[in-house]
Design an enzyme around this catalytic site. Structure first.
Site, PDB file in Angstrom:
ATOM      1  N   HIS A   1       0.865  -1.195   0.000  1.00 22.07           N
ATOM      2  CA  HIS A   1       0.000   0.000   0.000  1.00 22.07           C
ATOM      3  C   HIS A   1       0.894   1.235   0.000  1.00 22.07           C
ATOM      4  O   HIS A   1       1.279   1.749   1.054  1.00 22.07           O
ATOM      5  CB  HIS A   1      -0.915  -0.021   1.236  1.00 22.07           C
TER       6      HIS A   1
ATOM      7  N   HIS B   1      -9.899   1.226   0.131  1.00 23.14           N
ATOM      8  CA  HIS B   1      -9.699   1.983   1.369  1.00 23.14           C
ATOM      9  C   HIS B   1     -11.019   1.948   2.144  1.00 23.14           C
ATOM     10  O   HIS B   1     -12.043   2.421   1.623  1.00 23.14           O
ATOM     11  CB  HIS B   1      -9.378   3.450   1.079  1.00 23.14           C
TER      12      HIS B   1
ATOM     13  N   GLU C   1     -11.004   3.571   7.473  1.00 19.54           N
ATOM     14  CA  GLU C   1      -9.816   4.363   7.818  1.00 19.54           C
ATOM     15  C   GLU C   1     -10.216   5.553   8.695  1.00 19.54           C
ATOM     16  O   GLU C   1      -9.465   5.982   9.547  1.00 19.54           O
ATOM     17  CB  GLU C   1      -9.146   4.861   6.521  1.00 19.54           C
TER      18      GLU C   1
HETATM   19 ZN    ZN Z   1      -3.882   4.813   1.052  1.00 22.85          ZN
END
Ligand code: ZN
Length: 349
Positions: free
Chosen positions: A16, A201, A204
């Site tokens: 990532h 994603h 987060e």
């Molecule tokens: Zn990222």
């Protein structure tokens, strides 16, 4: 062998890593000057703070503002090629043997390049890296949450011809708080049809529901971050049972205030719980980090021991989107390292 020495030397992966968040500050400044793009500071020392977060910022949105200049300077082939190659050179210094580079090709059309030209330029630098620097890499293309879904459909239709030739996956990146996964089901359906992997994603910025939505609605095989998985027991159980890997990037999470501190990050709890945790950088420039530093922080703040380091390193190989052939090479190199440094009575303290 000292654990920190081992961390530097152990063959690593980075699954990532955003290209536009990992450009050398001196390169951004150099190209900005050549292209007459205004910057607040024109000496390198003062310029660093324009492209780096040092410590914490108030939100993911503020973090994302640091990408303005990097994207602005990546509008010509020669510059896109240069920053990709430099990223590979920097990764190699940290003993990264395989890296999945990601970026949003749609952000790089302002200078008149086509999507194909943008993608091909990055792949061409990656091919050079494989042949001449001996670092393996693949490309993950990012769709952007705030853009209309039609653009992501155009992106995946353009990228499908590079499946198996550099492009390995589709990602969804950007402002998670205002643009939920369900907006982008169509491009992810297409990615699945085209045999292109999916990583998203999710979780987060505190929205734990996005993790399961990404898996169920976007066919995500890996989750970018997943930091907030702990907020929902069923999500944790599902991730563990189905071995859905988390691409964790702890400094980035501290920067964006997703967690209060390195000590409070849930990564060790997830690893102990049996989740498929991987360790990654997210953005080496914006987060002012390297993969080596990320491992050092895990030892310092999360009490990672040798077994933990080995586990996340092996996860990085096993859960990568690398070809079977590349995985064999990575496993062979890793095993030979472990045998050489830790085998036959070798100790690590
Ligand atoms: Zn990222």
């Amino acid at each position: 062998m000292n654990l920190n020495k081992l961390i530097k030397l152990i063959p690593k992966t980075d699954l990532h890593c955003h290209l536009d968040g990992s450009i050398r500050p001196e390169t951004i400044l150099d190209i900005a000057k050549k292209e007459h793009i205004p910057t607040i500071n024109d000496d390198l020392n003062s310029f660093q703070k324009e492209v780096k977060i040092l410590g914490k910022c108030n939100s993911l949105k503020e973090y994302l503002n640091k990408f303005y200049l990097p994207i602005k300077i990546m509008q010509k082939k020669e510059y896109i090629y240069r920053v990709t190659l430099e990223l590979l050179e920097d990764a190699l210094k940290e003993n990264i043997k395989y890296i999945e580079i990601r970026f949003a090709p749609l952000n790089h059309l302002d200078g008149g390049l086509t999507l194909d030209e943008v993608i091909e330029t990055v792949i061409s630098a990656m091919n050079y890296g494989r042949s001449n620097l001996h670092i393996m890499s693949n490309l993950i293309i990012c769709a952007l949450r705030h853009e209309p879904v039609e653009k992501a459909i155009k992106l995946i239709n353009s990228a499908k011809k590079y499946a198996g030739k550099g492009v390995v996956a589709l990602d969804l990146a950007g402002n998670e708080a205002d643009f939920p996964p369900e907006i982008h089901t169509k491009p992810f359906d297409l990615a699945k049809d085209y045999n292109i992997h999916r990583t998203v994603h999710a979780g987060e910025t505190g929205i734990v529901e996005n993790i399961m939505k990404s898996i169920k609605l976007l066919h995500a095989e890996r989750i970018g971050h997943g930091t907030y998985a702990y907020k929902d027991k069923n999500t944790l159980v599902y991730l563990a049972k189905n071995k859905i890997p988390l691409e964790m990037c702890i400094t980035s999470n501290v920067n964006t205030s997703a967690v209060n501190s390195y000590e409070e990050h849930p990564i060790k709890k997830y690893l102990d719980y049996g989740l498929a945790v991987t360790v990654n950088t997210d953005n080496t420039t914006v987060s002012n980090t390297t993969i080596t530093k990320e491992f050092e922080y895990l030892v310092k703040y999360q009490n990672f021991d040798l077994e933990d380091i080995k586990k996340v390193t092996e996860n990085g190989i096993n859960f990568s989107f690398a070809s079977a052939e590349d995985k064999l090479k990575l496993h062979a190199e890793y095993s030979s390292f472990i045998k050489r440094f830790l085998g036959s009575g070798g100790v690590c303290y």
